[in-house]
Design a protein around this motif. Structure first.
Motif, PDB file in Angstrom:
ATOM      1  N   UNK A  47      54.638  10.101  29.903  1.00  0.00           N
ATOM      2  CA  UNK A  47      53.177  10.095  29.802  1.00  0.00           C
ATOM      3  C   UNK A  47      52.767   9.799  28.361  1.00  0.00           C
ATOM      4  N   UNK A  48      53.397  10.478  27.414  1.00  0.00           N
ATOM      5  CA  UNK A  48      53.103  10.253  25.995  1.00  0.00           C
ATOM      6  C   UNK A  48      53.517   8.852  25.553  1.00  0.00           C
ATOM      7  N   UNK A  49      54.630   8.363  26.078  1.00  0.00           N
ATOM      8  CA  UNK A  49      55.100   7.011  25.746  1.00  0.00           C
ATOM      9  C   UNK A  49      54.065   5.984  26.210  1.00  0.00           C
ATOM     10  N   UNK A  50      53.562   6.144  27.437  1.00  0.00           N
ATOM     11  CA  UNK A  50      52.533   5.232  27.952  1.00  0.00           C
ATOM     12  C   UNK A  50      51.272   5.280  27.094  1.00  0.00           C
ATOM     13  N   UNK A 100      62.501   4.763  25.382  1.00  0.00           N
ATOM     14  CA  UNK A 100      61.080   5.022  25.102  1.00  0.00           C
ATOM     15  C   UNK A 100      60.520   4.005  24.108  1.00  0.00           C
ATOM     16  N   UNK A 101      61.347   3.557  23.177  1.00  0.00           N
ATOM     17  CA  UNK A 101      60.892   2.585  22.179  1.00  0.00           C
ATOM     18  C   UNK A 101      60.510   1.276  22.877  1.00  0.00           C
ATOM     19  N   UNK A 102      61.391   0.800  23.741  1.00  0.00           N
ATOM     20  CA  UNK A 102      61.113  -0.440  24.472  1.00  0.00           C
ATOM     21  C   UNK A 102      59.904  -0.259  25.388  1.00  0.00           C
ATOM     22  N   UNK A 103      59.833   0.888  26.063  1.00  0.00           N
ATOM     23  CA  UNK A 103      58.721   1.125  26.981  1.00  0.00           C
ATOM     24  C   UNK A 103      57.388   1.100  26.238  1.00  0.00           C
ATOM     25  N   UNK A 127      57.109  -1.054  31.657  1.00  0.00           N
ATOM     26  CA  UNK A 127      57.699  -0.242  30.593  1.00  0.00           C
ATOM     27  C   UNK A 127      58.676   0.784  31.135  1.00  0.00           C
ATOM     28  N   UNK A 128      58.308   1.451  32.229  1.00  0.00           N
ATOM     29  CA  UNK A 128      59.210   2.425  32.862  1.00  0.00           C
ATOM     30  C   UNK A 128      60.471   1.725  33.351  1.00  0.00           C
ATOM     31  N   UNK A 129      60.309   0.545  33.963  1.00  0.00           N
ATOM     32  CA  UNK A 129      61.470  -0.197  34.463  1.00  0.00           C
ATOM     33  C   UNK A 129      62.439  -0.523  33.323  1.00  0.00           C
ATOM     34  N   UNK A 130      61.911  -0.914  32.168  1.00  0.00           N
ATOM     35  CA  UNK A 130      62.768  -1.211  31.016  1.00  0.00           C
ATOM     36  C   UNK A 130      63.484   0.054  30.546  1.00  0.00           C
ATOM     37  N   UNK A 131      62.769   1.156  30.498  1.00  0.00           N
ATOM     38  CA  UNK A 131      63.368   2.433  30.099  1.00  0.00           C
ATOM     39  C   UNK A 131      64.479   2.830  31.081  1.00  0.00           C
ATOM     40  N   UNK A 162      56.604   9.588  38.106  1.00  0.00           N
ATOM     41  CA  UNK A 162      56.252   8.481  37.222  1.00  0.00           C
ATOM     42  C   UNK A 162      55.008   7.746  37.709  1.00  0.00           C
ATOM     43  N   UNK A 163      54.829   7.664  39.011  1.00  0.00           N
ATOM     44  CA  UNK A 163      53.602   7.055  39.543  1.00  0.00           C
ATOM     45  C   UNK A 163      52.397   7.875  39.089  1.00  0.00           C
ATOM     46  N   UNK A 164      52.500   9.195  39.178  1.00  0.00           N
ATOM     47  CA  UNK A 164      51.404  10.070  38.745  1.00  0.00           C
ATOM     48  C   UNK A 164      51.162   9.928  37.246  1.00  0.00           C
ATOM     49  N   UNK A 165      52.238   9.891  36.457  1.00  0.00           N
ATOM     50  CA  UNK A 165      52.097   9.737  34.998  1.00  0.00           C
ATOM     51  C   UNK A 165      51.431   8.406  34.647  1.00  0.00           C
ATOM     52  N   UNK A 166      51.806   7.353  35.361  1.00  0.00           N
ATOM     53  CA  UNK A 166      51.218   6.037  35.105  1.00  0.00           C
ATOM     54  C   UNK A 166      49.725   6.052  35.427  1.00  0.00           C
ATOM     55  N   UNK A 167      49.357   6.599  36.574  1.00  0.00           N
ATOM     56  CA  UNK A 167      47.938   6.651  36.949  1.00  0.00           C
ATOM     57  C   UNK A 167      47.129   7.462  35.945  1.00  0.00           C
TER      58      UNK A 167
END
Length: 186
Positions: A47-50, A100-103, A127-131, A162-167
């Motif tokens: 969540x923080x990374x996003x 996390x850096x790439x994301x 971003x999540x997919x890359x992580x 992750x879906x919830x974090x993205x939303x």
């Protein structure tokens, strides 16, 4: 006149570094909010990374995650479960932390072009997919587990959260960009 520009540029750079440090701290706090699982805990770090990528952009979002990684790498207890040190970074979950850096960089790069809610969600999903890609390969190398078993431990249990974090992150980015920009914070 030149002194004024230099002072303004210096303040701007100081502000950017401060925001990077704040998002590194937010990632550390979110890493502690967790549900322990046998091999990889579920936490709110992504969540923080996003948010870092979506609000700070590619460069500063990535810098904030580098700060987070460096703090944990030298032993500050910023990783999940109040852990830190090179053993965590080079351990089975270290690839996700490095991911996390790439994301953050990917979210920052794409969210500049994809400003709609669903565009932000798409940038965060990529971003999540890359992580996950980086972290799962790392996990497989460190543990010797095959791809399917690694996905069962490290990816599938995390997808609903992750879906919830993205939303949530996409919504927060859309709501915070305007006020933070008006106050000169972005």
């Amino acid at each position: 006149m030149e002194t004024t520009r230099t002072t303004t540029a210096g303040r701007s750079r100081t502000r950017q570094l401060l925001l990077c440090a704040l998002f590194a701290a937010l990632t550390a706090v979110c890493s502690q909010i967790q549900i322990p699982l046998p091999l990889v805990p579920i936490n709110l770090a992504l969540l923080a990374v996003h948010l870092a990528g979506g609000l700070l952009g590619a460069k500063n979002g990535a810098i904030s995650m580098v700060i987070y990684l460096l703090l944990g790498g030298i032993g500050a207890p910023v990783f999940a479960g109040l852990t830190g040190g090179p053993g965590i970074l080079f351990g089975k979950t270290g690839g996700y932390i490095i991911g996390y850096i790439a994301a953050a960089a990917i979210v920052g790069a794409l969210s500049g072009r994809l400003r709609s809610f669903w565009g932000l969600c798409l940038s965060m999903a990529i971003g999540v997919a890359a992580c996950y890609l980086f972290g799962t390969i790392w996990f497989m190398v460190v543990t010797g587990m095959d791809l399917w078993t690694s996905l069962l431990y490290c990816v599938f249990p995390f997808l609903p959260g992750d879906v919830i974090k993205i939303l949530l992150a996409a919504s927060l980015c859309r709501k915070l960009r305007g006020p933070l920009s008006r106050h000169g914070l972005l």
